[in-house]
Enzyme design. Structure first.
Site, PDB file in Angstrom:
ATOM      1  N   GLY A  16       0.813  -1.203   0.000  1.00 25.29           N
ATOM      2  CA  GLY A  16       0.000   0.000   0.000  1.00 25.29           C
ATOM      3  C   GLY A  16       0.842   1.247   0.000  1.00 25.29           C
ATOM      4  O   GLY A  16       2.020   1.230   0.359  1.00 25.29           O
ATOM      5  N   GLY A  18       0.286   5.765   0.438  1.00 32.50           N
ATOM      6  CA  GLY A  18      -0.658   6.833   0.725  1.00 32.50           C
ATOM      7  C   GLY A  18       0.029   8.180   0.666  1.00 32.50           C
ATOM      8  O   GLY A  18       1.156   8.304   0.205  1.00 32.50           O
ATOM      9  N   GLY A  19      -0.663   9.197   1.124  1.00 29.74           N
ATOM     10  CA  GLY A  19      -0.103  10.524   1.074  1.00 29.74           C
ATOM     11  C   GLY A  19       1.021  10.746   2.059  1.00 29.74           C
ATOM     12  O   GLY A  19       1.702  11.758   2.018  1.00 29.74           O
ATOM     13  N   MET A  20       1.252   9.780   2.948  1.00 27.70           N
ATOM     14  CA  MET A  20       2.196   9.985   4.029  1.00 27.70           C
ATOM     15  C   MET A  20       3.250   8.886   4.127  1.00 27.70           C
ATOM     16  O   MET A  20       4.361   9.136   4.594  1.00 27.70           O
ATOM     17  CB  MET A  20       1.385  10.049   5.325  1.00 27.70           C
ATOM     18  CG  MET A  20       2.151  10.306   6.573  1.00 27.70           C
ATOM     19  SD  MET A  20       0.995  10.707   7.889  1.00 27.70           S
ATOM     20  CE  MET A  20       0.052   9.210   8.003  1.00 27.70           C
ATOM     21  N   ALA A  21       2.927   7.689   3.681  1.00 24.67           N
ATOM     22  CA  ALA A  21       3.837   6.574   3.893  1.00 24.67           C
ATOM     23  C   ALA A  21       3.573   5.461   2.892  1.00 24.67           C
ATOM     24  O   ALA A  21       2.508   5.399   2.269  1.00 24.67           O
ATOM     25  CB  ALA A  21       3.680   6.035   5.322  1.00 24.67           C
ATOM     26  N   VAL A  23       3.675   1.192   2.652  1.00 28.36           N
ATOM     27  CA  VAL A  23       3.543   0.057   3.562  1.00 28.36           C
ATOM     28  C   VAL A  23       4.049  -1.207   2.880  1.00 28.36           C
ATOM     29  O   VAL A  23       3.691  -1.498   1.736  1.00 28.36           O
ATOM     30  CB  VAL A  23       2.083  -0.149   4.013  1.00 28.36           C
ATOM     31  CG1 VAL A  23       1.998  -1.271   5.038  1.00 28.36           C
ATOM     32  CG2 VAL A  23       1.531   1.145   4.606  1.00 28.36           C
ATOM     33  N   LYS A  38       5.567   0.531   7.942  1.00 29.00           N
ATOM     34  CA  LYS A  38       5.145   1.778   7.314  1.00 29.00           C
ATOM     35  C   LYS A  38       6.340   2.713   7.298  1.00 29.00           C
ATOM     36  O   LYS A  38       6.870   3.081   8.343  1.00 29.00           O
ATOM     37  CB  LYS A  38       3.971   2.383   8.077  1.00 29.00           C
ATOM     38  CG  LYS A  38       3.411   3.639   7.445  1.00 29.00           C
ATOM     39  CD  LYS A  38       2.058   3.996   8.039  1.00 29.00           C
ATOM     40  CE  LYS A  38       0.963   3.074   7.536  1.00 29.00           C
ATOM     41  NZ  LYS A  38      -0.395   3.545   7.869  1.00 29.00           N
ATOM     42  N   ASP A 131      -6.978  11.368  14.690  1.00 33.07           N
ATOM     43  CA  ASP A 131      -7.237  11.141  13.256  1.00 33.07           C
ATOM     44  C   ASP A 131      -8.123   9.913  13.060  1.00 33.07           C
ATOM     45  O   ASP A 131      -7.855   9.073  12.206  1.00 33.07           O
ATOM     46  CB  ASP A 131      -5.918  10.982  12.503  1.00 33.07           C
ATOM     47  CG  ASP A 131      -6.088  11.134  10.992  1.00 33.07           C
ATOM     48  OD1 ASP A 131      -7.078  11.768  10.567  1.00 33.07           O
ATOM     49  OD2 ASP A 131      -5.247  10.620  10.239  1.00 33.07           O
TER      50      ASP A 131
END
Length: 531
Positions: A16, A18-21, A23, A38, A131
């Site tokens: 996976g 995402g906008g941050m990390a 995986v 992550k 969050d």
């Protein structure tokens, strides 16, 4: 990126991004178990203050030991900050919601119970999640509810990922508490508000507030009125309508004061009992009045923009410029009444067309009344050219190069390859293409695994050469098959077409010629010894 993190975690397939990390599945070689790792994005990892907060919060999250929380086992910082977590087999609540599946009422309450149980534990440990959203709730294959991303969520929040400096948080904005939208400190009751938003969406198929931009969504959290659940779903128990109304109260003091209090009411509703929360009726009666009053002061204050304030300095009246970034021209001009406004336009990949992309002087600056303010309205994204040299770069470097030209990584596809893990193999659209700024590109990257070649029918030497050049170890088995050509591969394991990590073994079975049997000696009569 090294394939071995912390001297013990062997990175495998990327599962996976995402906008941050990003995986990865990884093998913990010390404890012989699969974990999820992550790895933080390079642009976040370069900030020392963020790394410091990330380290502190990761350690705090690692101390949470609860069946309803995805366990954090370890963390590290080389080659980039990473967190080692429990590998959970299942789906996020976000993925389930995107299927359009509507859950039975009891299942909705069961999910709420699971989330609140986890939060009650974390709050007792002094950790606020900050969050809570469907993407951070896992439903395992066994139906167990698990909350995740405690450490990352809080570290990112401390880092300053507010709605004014990023336009990539629409998903988060839908679950943001009013105090967070105002730039104030979040506490346990902020998590309760987010749970209310989440349960509202799971129950009704839509979040309580929606909008085109994070600013418009956040504004509604602060000053808007949501449609009461019983209007959209007349059959729900009155207690559930009360529960959501209390959880979604604008003022934190009008909400449930602890996750345990809300959990208690969820259990009552599941048991068919009435809910008689002491503060329930007061938020419901005052909600419209409070929202109307709050709307008078919130414009320009949303997302920490600051209110229109005045003060005297050396006999001169100074006014504080409100934040109008993200607003339409008319809304911005109404808020800036008394200032001399100049309008200019420019392309901006992050701000929707015809909304304020920037302002000078900056928000919260203290200036004389009737000072000139220049507003830059967005003309939309404009165009960007995809760099032509992305193939061969690492994922981190490719993402940085795309960001520099106003583009983002929309999707990564892990592909078996003999290239180093994370190496970009192809780009869609191709490098050199011109697309709208802010658009996403698809990157195929090396997963670290390679495809086992088909060796059947090849000669032994040829098969050995192919495997060695591909990076596999060779194991050999001899066999005899009169129907096959001598010296060729008649079987292999793993099967051709499967993917395996570079350096693992492939066993080939090579057909050998049958050996002649050794004759059995016989003794003739003439050779018999004389008695």
């Amino acid at each position: 990126m090294s394939k071995l993190l912390g001297g013990r975690y062997k990175l495998g397939e990327m599962i996976g991004t995402g906008g941050m990390a990003d995986v990865y599945i990884a093998d913990d070689q010390r404890l012989s178990r699969k974990v999820a790792i992550k790895v933080l994005r390079s642009d976040l990892a370069r900030d020392p203050s963020f790394v410091s907060r990330f380290r502190k919060e990761a350690l705090a999250a690692a101390g949470l030991n609860h069946p309803g929380i995805v366990a954090v086992y370890d963390s590290g910082e080389e080659p980039a900050p990473y967190i080692v977590m429990e590998l959970v087999s299942g789906h996020t609540l976000r993925e389930i919601l995107h299927t359009g599946e509507r859950m039975p009422l009891d299942r909705v309450l069961e999910i709420g119970e699971g989330i609140l149980t986890a939060l009650a534990y974390s709050h007792e440990s002094g950790i606020v999640h900050r969050d809570i959203k469907p993407a951070n709730v896992m439903i395992t294959d066994q139906g167990v509810v698990k909350v995740m991303d405690f450490g990352i969520a809080r570290a990112l929040d401390d880092f300053g990922a507010t709605l004014t400096n990023t336009w990539n948080v629409v998903g988060t904005a839908q679950y943001l508490s009013p105090e967070q939208a105002m730039g104030e400190v979040a506490d346990y009751r902020s998590d309760i508000y987010s749970v209310g938003c989440l349960l509202y969406e799971v129950l009704l198929g839509r979040p309580p507030y929606t909008g085109e931009t994070p600013v418009s969504i956040a504004f509604q959290h602060v000053s808007g009125n949501f449609t009461e659940p019983k209007i959209l779903y007349p059959g729900i128990p009155e207690g559930l309508n009360v529960l959501l109304s209390v959880a979604l109260a604008k003022r934190a003091e009008d909400r449930y004061q602890s996750a345990g209090d809300m959990l208690s009411d969820v259990k009552k509703i599941r048991a068919g009992r009435s809910v008689a929360t002491k503060i329930a009726r007061r938020p419901i009666k005052l909600r419209k009045i409070f929202s109307a009053l709050l709307a008078l002061v919130v414009v320009g204050g949303v997302i920490g923009g600051g209110l229109y304030a005045t003060k005297k300095t050396q006999g001169k009246i100074l006014v504080k410029i409100p934040n109008v970034v993200g607003l339409t021209q008319s809304d911005a001009e109404a808020l800036l009444s008394g200032f001399v406004i100049t309008i200019q336009r420019a392309h901006n990949p992050l701000i929707p067309k015809d909304r304020v992309a920037s302002q000078l002087p900056l928000a919260t600056s203290e200036v004389l009344n009737k000072t000139g303010v220049t507003l830059t309205l967005s003309d939309g994204p404009g165009d960007s050219t995809i760099p032509i040299d992305l193939v061969g770069k690492s994922l981190i470097d490719a993402r940085t190069a795309l960001t520099a030209v106003g583009l983002v990584v929309a999707q990564t596809q892990a592909i078996a390859s003999d290239k180093p893990q994370g190496t970009v193999l192809s780009v869609t659209p191709a490098g050199g293409s011109t697309i709208a700024s802010g658009s996403g590109v698809i990157l195929q990257i090396a997963s670290g695994d390679i495809e086992v070649p088909s060796l059947l029918g090849l000669g032994e030497i040829q098969a050995r050469t192919i495997l060695t050049q591909a990076g596999f170890l060779v194991q050999l088995i001899d066999a005899v098959d009169p129907t096959q050509t001598v010296g060729v591969v008649v079987a292999q394991a793993p099967d051709p077409g499967t993917t395996h990590t570079i350096g693992s073994s492939v066993t080939i079975t090579v057909n050998r010629a049958p050996t002649s049997p050794t004759p059995t000696p016989t003794i003739s009569d003439s050779a018999s010894p004389t008695p």
